[in-house]
Design an enzyme around this catalytic site. Structure first.
Site, PDB file in Angstrom:
ATOM      1  NE  ARG A  94      -4.002  -2.013   2.050  1.00  0.00           N
ATOM      2  CZ  ARG A  94      -3.938  -3.092   2.810  1.00  0.00           C
ATOM      3  NH1 ARG A  94      -2.997  -3.202   3.727  1.00  0.00           N
ATOM      4  NH2 ARG A  94      -4.822  -4.057   2.652  1.00  0.00           N
ATOM      5  CE  LYS A 144       0.005  14.040 -14.683  1.00  0.00           C
ATOM      6  NZ  LYS A 144      -0.247  14.576 -16.033  1.00  0.00           N
ATOM      7  CE  LYS A 175       5.957  17.627 -13.849  1.00  0.00           C
ATOM      8  NZ  LYS A 175       6.012  16.430 -14.626  1.00  0.00           N
ATOM      9  CD  GLU A 223      -3.249  16.660 -15.802  1.00  0.00           C
ATOM     10  OE1 GLU A 223      -2.103  16.220 -15.607  1.00  0.00           O
ATOM     11  OE2 GLU A 223      -3.916  16.454 -16.806  1.00  0.00           O
ATOM     12  NE  ARG A 227       1.062  17.179 -12.830  1.00  0.00           N
ATOM     13  CZ  ARG A 227       1.703  16.361 -12.021  1.00  0.00           C
ATOM     14  NH1 ARG A 227       1.410  16.345 -10.727  1.00  0.00           N
ATOM     15  NH2 ARG A 227       2.638  15.551 -12.471  1.00  0.00           N
ATOM     16  CG  ASN A 281      -0.889  17.039 -19.970  1.00  0.00           C
ATOM     17  OD1 ASN A 281       0.129  16.439 -19.661  1.00  0.00           O
ATOM     18  ND2 ASN A 281      -1.991  16.996 -19.238  1.00  0.00           N
ATOM     19  CG  HIS A 306       6.778  11.551 -24.801  1.00  0.00           C
ATOM     20  ND1 HIS A 306       5.410  11.444 -24.924  1.00  0.00           N
ATOM     21  CD2 HIS A 306       7.004  12.571 -23.936  1.00  0.00           C
ATOM     22  CE1 HIS A 306       4.839  12.366 -24.153  1.00  0.00           C
ATOM     23  NE2 HIS A 306       5.785  13.061 -23.542  1.00  0.00           N
TER      24      HIS A 306
HETATM   25  N1  GLY Z   1       4.053  15.293 -17.695  1.00  0.00           N
HETATM   26  C1  GLY Z   1       2.976  16.108 -17.310  1.00  0.00           C
HETATM   27  C2  GLY Z   1       2.762  16.179 -15.846  1.00  0.00           C
HETATM   28  O1  GLY Z   1       3.596  15.740 -15.077  1.00  0.00           O
HETATM   29  O2  GLY Z   1       1.741  16.654 -15.417  1.00  0.00           O
END
Ligand code: GLY
Length: 363
Positions: free
Chosen positions: A125, A147, A233, A243, A247, A251, A271
């Protein structure tokens, strides 16, 4: 705070990103500094190529600080960013006896980082993990922000969690062995930060002298662009960790980028190459809607091309594009959302773009 130490401030579990030349040789010291005790077992997840390059350096240094660490390699490549690799990591975690107090380290590019982060999020967990990104793309984007994910046969990153690392350690020296094509692909994400939020970064990248330094992996300029990218970032992630809103601007170029990656086959376009084309399309749509000047749009395209990245849309059928876009996670309540530039260093989120405005870029 030290210039090359960036805090990702979050309501829970804020963490540091450290950028330093040669850092891969002092991870034991860094772990100790952030309070990780050497009685905690460590599993380092990597792939064969990366662990051959950096694995023994890392292990030797950890040994020096009396850490008990082992390396486990997953298979390289997007096609292995899946539940099978995750399951292999769990088997390794069981074999080495990772408990709740143990630590996982992701050593590698974005795929290793994303899969390992998700393994850390779900093993028992959730146990703590550290990111040591070794590609430009993972340094400036995927290792920061929490992410984590694996792909599902129906789409990229469909199974995952927001799960922040305990720290991110970046050693620009690891870029020396990175294939040039991958380095350039990473530059697409750096350019992205310039367009969405940081005009001064955009202008720095445009300068020919700076470009030569960057392409030649000159340490100071590498640290500068990595630092500036991560600062942006960190600010965005700390405002909107999950997000819900802002955020999404990270993208930029990614909607069409995902379409291209998906329909041309993962691996055909890296990518960063796919999102370069995505940024070009987004810029063209913005210009056509009078949101962005033609001059800015051309400057963006020129910048992308000057780092050896593509801007030409491949031949893809309109109906295929629609299928992918509708399945994309950027769809909210059936409406497609697009990130479009409105200034140099500023983008906005739009959901009033109709199909004809973007389908004309495809066959
Ligand atoms: N790669 C986009 C983000 O981390 O939100």
């Amino acid at each position: 705070m030290d210039k090359n130490k960036i805090l990702v401030p979050l309501s829970n579990n804020s963490y540091e990103v450290i950028i330093k030349q040669g850092l891969i040789n002092s991870i034991g010291e860094e772990l100790t500094r952030i309070g990780i005790n050497n009685n905690r077992k460590i599993l380092i997840v990597s792939n064969k190529e990366i662990s051959t390059l950096f694995g023994s350096k890392l292990l030797n240094n950890l040994k020096k600080y009396n850490f008990n660490a082992e390396i486990f390699n997953i298979k390289a490549g997007e096609s292995h960013k899946n539940l099978a690799s995750l399951s292999e990591i769990f088997n390794a975690a069981f074999e080495v006896g990772l408990d709740r107090n143990s630590l996982i380290i992701a050593l590698g590019g974005g795929i290793v980082g994303d899969v390992t982060g998700f393994a850390a999020a779900t093993w028992l967990r959730g146990i703590e993990y550290i990111q040591i990104p070794t590609t430009l793309l993972s340094m400036v984007d995927s290792s920061v922000g929490g992410k984590t994910a694996v792909n599902h046969p129906k789409g990229k990153n469909l199974i995952g969690a927001f799960y922040q690392p305990k720290a991110v350690f970046i050693d620009p020296e690891t870029l020396i062995t990175l294939p040039t094509r991958e380095f350039k692909a990473g530059m697409a994400e750096v350019i992205k930060y310039g367009v969405i939020k940081d005009k001064s970064l955009f202008e720095y990248l445009e300068n020919e002298k700076n470009r030569n330094k960057i392409i030649n992996l000159e340490n100071e300029s590498l640290i500068k662009i990595i630092n500036k990218s991560i600062k942006t970032k960190a600010r965005i992630v700390s405002e909107d960790e999950k997000e819900i809103g802002i955020r999404a601007i990270l993208n930029y170029g990614h909607s069409f980028g995902h379409v291209i990656e998906n329909l041309c086959g993962y691996g055909e376009y890296l990518h960063g190459e796919a999102i370069s084309i995505g940024m070009k399309i987004a810029g063209d749509i913005a210009t056509e809607k009078n949101l962005w000047s033609k001059e800015h749009s051309l400057r963006q395209d020129h910048l992308i091309e000057s780092y050896g990245l593509p801007t030409q849309t491949p031949k893809i059928k309109k109906n295929e594009v629609m299928k992918i876009l509708m399945g994309d996670k950027k769809v909210r309540n059936g409406k497609m959302r697009f990130i479009l530039p409105v200034e140099l260093g500023e983008v906005d989120i739009f959901n009033d773009i109709n199909e004809t405005q973007f389908l004309k870029y495809f066959d």
